[in-house]
Design an enzyme around this catalytic site. Sequence first.
Site, PDB file in Angstrom:
ATOM      1  N   PHE A   1       0.849  -1.192   0.000  1.00 36.16           N
ATOM      2  CA  PHE A   1       0.000   0.000   0.000  1.00 36.16           C
ATOM      3  C   PHE A   1       0.883   1.240   0.000  1.00 36.16           C
ATOM      4  CE2 PHE A   1       0.834  -0.750   4.443  1.00 36.16           C
ATOM      5  CZ  PHE A   1       0.959   0.514   5.001  1.00 36.16           C
ATOM      6  N   CYS A   2       0.301   2.349  -0.396  1.00 36.42           N
ATOM      7  CA  CYS A   2       0.989   3.635  -0.391  1.00 36.42           C
ATOM      8  C   CYS A   2       0.013   4.680   0.147  1.00 36.42           C
ATOM      9  CB  CYS A   2       1.503   3.984  -1.791  1.00 36.42           C
ATOM     10  SG  CYS A   2       0.202   4.180  -3.030  1.00 36.42           S
ATOM     11  N   LYS A   3       0.124   5.901  -0.332  1.00 32.92           N
ATOM     12  CA  LYS A   3      -0.773   6.953   0.139  1.00 32.92           C
ATOM     13  C   LYS A   3      -2.183   6.769  -0.414  1.00 32.92           C
ATOM     14  CE  LYS A   3      -1.307  11.965   0.366  1.00 32.92           C
ATOM     15  NZ  LYS A   3      -0.708  13.256  -0.009  1.00 32.92           N
TER      16      LYS A   3
ATOM     17  N   ILE B   1      -3.294   4.258   2.330  1.00 32.91           N
ATOM     18  CA  ILE B   1      -3.446   4.640   3.742  1.00 32.91           C
ATOM     19  C   ILE B   1      -4.527   5.710   3.903  1.00 32.91           C
ATOM     20  CG2 ILE B   1      -1.655   6.427   3.805  1.00 32.91           C
ATOM     21  CD1 ILE B   1      -2.041   3.798   6.554  1.00 32.91           C
TER      22      ILE B   1
END
Length: 134
Positions: free
Chosen positions: A92-94, A121
């Site tokens: 996952f990332c932003k 996130i």
Amino acid sequence: MNLNTRFLGLFTALLFAILQSCSPTSSNDPQVTITEFEEIRAAQPEAIIIDVRTPAEYNSGTIEGANNINVLDDSFVPKVSTLDKNQTVMVFCKSGGRSAKAKAQLQELGFTNVVDLEGGIKGWKAADKKVVKP
């Protein structure tokens, strides 16, 4: 039909087939929802969770149990190459862009089960899910 037309048709079909075989179709798999992400995590507690954001972003809050391996850093490939390619890897990332890139890179390296969190996130926080400081 003359020879040139037949050749052009055959060449076009062959080129299309080559391009299709070279494109990573699994990187086009849809991202998983938060619920699916949690279900996979619960069913596979040994899964590797990777926060692919920058260290500063990671340090501002992450999903519990996540390791930070920045996809934009030159050390991404060497670091993930040490992981078990048959293990489930959850990324996952932003918001989903960098994690899609990370998923594609992992699949190119031969990882067989890569899960990408839809919304990153930001979506996780919006759903009031737990975020921890590393």
